[in-house]
Design a protein around this motif. Structure first.
Motif, PDB file in Angstrom:
ATOM      1  N   ASN A   1      11.967  34.191  70.244  1.00  0.00           N
ATOM      2  CA  ASN A   1      11.260  35.339  70.795  1.00  0.00           C
ATOM      3  C   ASN A   1      10.027  35.631  69.957  1.00  0.00           C
ATOM      4  N   VAL A   2       9.061  36.318  70.568  1.00  0.00           N
ATOM      5  CA  VAL A   2       7.832  36.649  69.859  1.00  0.00           C
ATOM      6  C   VAL A   2       8.147  37.580  68.698  1.00  0.00           C
ATOM      7  N   ALA A   3       7.713  37.201  67.512  1.00  0.00           N
ATOM      8  CA  ALA A   3       7.832  38.065  66.342  1.00  0.00           C
ATOM      9  C   ALA A   3       6.600  38.955  66.320  1.00  0.00           C
ATOM     10  N   VAL A   4       6.762  40.219  66.697  1.00  0.00           N
ATOM     11  CA  VAL A   4       5.621  41.103  66.925  1.00  0.00           C
ATOM     12  C   VAL A   4       4.743  41.228  65.688  1.00  0.00           C
ATOM     13  N   MET A   5       5.336  41.479  64.539  1.00  0.00           N
ATOM     14  CA  MET A   5       4.532  41.669  63.333  1.00  0.00           C
ATOM     15  C   MET A   5       3.778  40.407  62.942  1.00  0.00           C
ATOM     16  N   SER A   6       4.420  39.268  63.105  1.00  0.00           N
ATOM     17  CA  SER A   6       3.729  38.015  62.800  1.00  0.00           C
ATOM     18  C   SER A   6       2.549  37.826  63.738  1.00  0.00           C
ATOM     19  N   PHE A   7       2.762  38.153  65.031  1.00  0.00           N
ATOM     20  CA  PHE A   7       1.683  38.024  66.001  1.00  0.00           C
ATOM     21  C   PHE A   7       0.534  38.967  65.646  1.00  0.00           C
ATOM     22  N   VAL A   8       0.877  40.202  65.244  1.00  0.00           N
ATOM     23  CA  VAL A   8      -0.159  41.168  64.876  1.00  0.00           C
ATOM     24  C   VAL A   8      -0.944  40.671  63.674  1.00  0.00           C
ATOM     25  N   ARG A   9      -0.244  40.085  62.686  1.00  0.00           N
ATOM     26  CA  ARG A   9      -0.932  39.571  61.497  1.00  0.00           C
ATOM     27  C   ARG A   9      -1.891  38.446  61.863  1.00  0.00           C
ATOM     28  N   VAL A  10      -1.411  37.499  62.689  1.00  0.00           N
ATOM     29  CA  VAL A  10      -2.272  36.385  63.092  1.00  0.00           C
ATOM     30  C   VAL A  10      -3.469  36.899  63.880  1.00  0.00           C
ATOM     31  N   PHE A  11      -3.222  37.824  64.808  1.00  0.00           N
ATOM     32  CA  PHE A  11      -4.309  38.389  65.601  1.00  0.00           C
ATOM     33  C   PHE A  11      -5.298  39.116  64.699  1.00  0.00           C
ATOM     34  N   GLY A  12      -4.782  39.829  63.698  1.00  0.00           N
ATOM     35  CA  GLY A  12      -5.652  40.539  62.767  1.00  0.00           C
ATOM     36  C   GLY A  12      -6.526  39.602  61.969  1.00  0.00           C
ATOM     37  N   VAL A  13      -5.962  38.490  61.509  1.00  0.00           N
ATOM     38  CA  VAL A  13      -6.742  37.508  60.752  1.00  0.00           C
ATOM     39  C   VAL A  13      -7.868  36.954  61.610  1.00  0.00           C
ATOM     40  N   PHE A  14      -7.548  36.577  62.845  1.00  0.00           N
ATOM     41  CA  PHE A  14      -8.585  36.039  63.731  1.00  0.00           C
ATOM     42  C   PHE A  14      -9.648  37.096  64.032  1.00  0.00           C
ATOM     43  N   THR A  15      -9.232  38.353  64.155  1.00  0.00           N
ATOM     44  CA  THR A  15     -10.187  39.428  64.419  1.00  0.00           C
ATOM     45  C   THR A  15     -11.150  39.597  63.248  1.00  0.00           C
ATOM     46  N   VAL A  16     -10.608  39.595  62.023  1.00  0.00           N
ATOM     47  CA  VAL A  16     -11.459  39.725  60.838  1.00  0.00           C
ATOM     48  C   VAL A  16     -12.423  38.556  60.733  1.00  0.00           C
ATOM     49  N   LEU A  17     -11.928  37.343  60.971  1.00  0.00           N
ATOM     50  CA  LEU A  17     -12.801  36.160  60.911  1.00  0.00           C
ATOM     51  C   LEU A  17     -13.908  36.245  61.957  1.00  0.00           C
ATOM     52  N   ALA A  18     -13.545  36.721  63.160  1.00  0.00           N
ATOM     53  CA  ALA A  18     -14.554  36.861  64.213  1.00  0.00           C
ATOM     54  C   ALA A  18     -15.607  37.887  63.826  1.00  0.00           C
ATOM     55  N   MET A  19     -15.176  38.994  63.194  1.00  0.00           N
ATOM     56  CA  MET A  19     -16.128  40.024  62.773  1.00  0.00           C
ATOM     57  C   MET A  19     -17.070  39.497  61.691  1.00  0.00           C
ATOM     58  N   ILE A  20     -16.509  38.734  60.747  1.00  0.00           N
ATOM     59  CA  ILE A  20     -17.343  38.164  59.683  1.00  0.00           C
ATOM     60  C   ILE A  20     -18.355  37.182  60.272  1.00  0.00           C
ATOM     61  N   GLY A  21     -17.878  36.333  61.210  1.00  0.00           N
ATOM     62  CA  GLY A  21     -18.790  35.392  61.853  1.00  0.00           C
ATOM     63  C   GLY A  21     -19.896  36.096  62.611  1.00  0.00           C
ATOM     64  N   GLY A  22     -19.534  37.178  63.343  1.00  0.00           N
ATOM     65  CA  GLY A  22     -20.539  37.934  64.085  1.00  0.00           C
ATOM     66  C   GLY A  22     -21.544  38.596  63.173  1.00  0.00           C
ATOM     67  N   PHE A  23     -21.076  39.099  62.018  1.00  0.00           N
ATOM     68  CA  PHE A  23     -21.969  39.737  61.055  1.00  0.00           C
ATOM     69  C   PHE A  23     -23.025  38.755  60.537  1.00  0.00           C
ATOM     70  N   PHE A  24     -22.577  37.548  60.172  1.00  0.00           N
ATOM     71  CA  PHE A  24     -23.522  36.560  59.659  1.00  0.00           C
ATOM     72  C   PHE A  24     -24.504  36.102  60.735  1.00  0.00           C
ATOM     73  N   MET A  25     -24.046  36.024  61.984  1.00  0.00           N
ATOM     74  CA  MET A  25     -24.960  35.660  63.069  1.00  0.00           C
ATOM     75  C   MET A  25     -26.030  36.722  63.255  1.00  0.00           C
ATOM     76  N   LEU A  26     -25.637  38.007  63.168  1.00  0.00           N
ATOM     77  CA  LEU A  26     -26.618  39.091  63.274  1.00  0.00           C
ATOM     78  C   LEU A  26     -27.604  39.054  62.115  1.00  0.00           C
ATOM     79  N   MET A  27     -27.107  38.767  60.913  1.00  0.00           N
ATOM     80  CA  MET A  27     -27.982  38.684  59.741  1.00  0.00           C
ATOM     81  C   MET A  27     -29.030  37.582  59.911  1.00  0.00           C
TER      82      MET A  27
END
Length: 279
Positions: free
Chosen positions: A236-262
């Protein structure tokens, strides 16, 4: 066709339930017999690899011969079973056909008859039938059909929590349904109950049992996001693990977007010519 198959399986399970679930007014003797049927979880229990059996060719073998390199799917049935065992074997075959893993490469399959009266003739009959249907090149030596003495059968059955009994009135064995995944060292890793086994769940079970030595990076990511539920025998889906993985990808996406704007907002170098202008 799917609806008909579902109705058939439902009928089979209902029949088994009628055998297992006690009815009102049942005698103490009948209840005591039914109490002998179970498939309880004994995770991490060591299966006796020194148990001696006879293979489909009539050769004496020890379980240890099928362990050491790959995880093992263990199936407990009896070959002359008129109904439930056939469904268990059919479900195992369907799962193997649907799974990208190939028997003999990522895993082994060991089927043990719980009927000590059966021998190599019955074992070879079943093996020929199912290997012909599995139909993957070079896999004949990867699904093993064994028979043996009652005490050796019980040694293995007791280790995995598989309880059954012989009904004198029907001249049949009464037993639960399911398959067990064992580690390469012979320890109980996962249980999958019923007569139909999800190929994705079994694949994850095999990856876990191998300590991630088989499977892809995607399998490892899925194991991080999913957890095994012993009560249902499913992942079954481990909710907290999924949230952690989603959070990591979200942070990476934000960092990538920041550098593109710069990079986009960075001023042009001094003296650089602009389109449409001549120096």
């Amino acid at each position: 066709r799917r609806r008909s198959a579902a109705i058939l399986v439902g009928s089979l399970l209902l029949s088994v339930a009628c055998l297992v679930v006690p009815a009102r007014g049942q005698s103490a003797q009948e209840q005591a017999v039914l109490n002998q049927i179970d498939f309880e979880q004994r995770l991490n229990e060591q299966v006796p690899l020194d148990a001696v059996f006879t293979d489909e060719d009539g050769k004496q073998v020890q379980l240890t011969q099928y362990f050491g390199k790959r995880p093992v799917i263990l199936v407990m049935v009896f070959y002359e079973c008129p109904m439930l065992c056939t469904e268990i074997l059919n479900g195992t075959l369907r799962m193997m056909q649907e799974m990208a893993f190939t028997a003999g490469q990522e895993y082994e399959v060991v089927t043990i008859s719980i009927d000590p009266r059966e021998g190599p003739v019955e074992a070879m009959g079943k093996k020929s039938q199912y290997m012909r249907r599995y139909n993957r090149e070079g896999t004949w030596g990867s699904w093993h059909f064994l028979t043996g003495k009652d005490d050796e059968i019980h040694r293995v059955a007791d280790a995995i929590g598989y309880k059954y009994f012989y009904d004198e009135e029907t001249a049949q064995y009464v037993h639960a349904s399911g398959i067990t995944v064992l580690t390469p060292t012979g320890r109980v890793s996962r249980y999958f109950y019923g007569v139909q086994y999800d190929a994705g769940d079994v694949r994850l079970g095999l990856v876990e049992a191998s300590a991630n030595k088989i499977g892809s990076p995607v399998d490892k990511l899925l194991l991080f996001c999913y957890h095994y539920d012993p009560s249902s025998g499913k992942y079954n889906v481990a909710v907290m693990s999924f949230v952690r993985v989603f959070g990591v990808f979200t942070v990476l996406a934000m960092i990538g977007g920041f550098f593109m704007l710069m990079r986009r907002d960075r001023p042009d170098p001094v003296g650089a010519s602009k389109p449409g202008m001549s120096v």
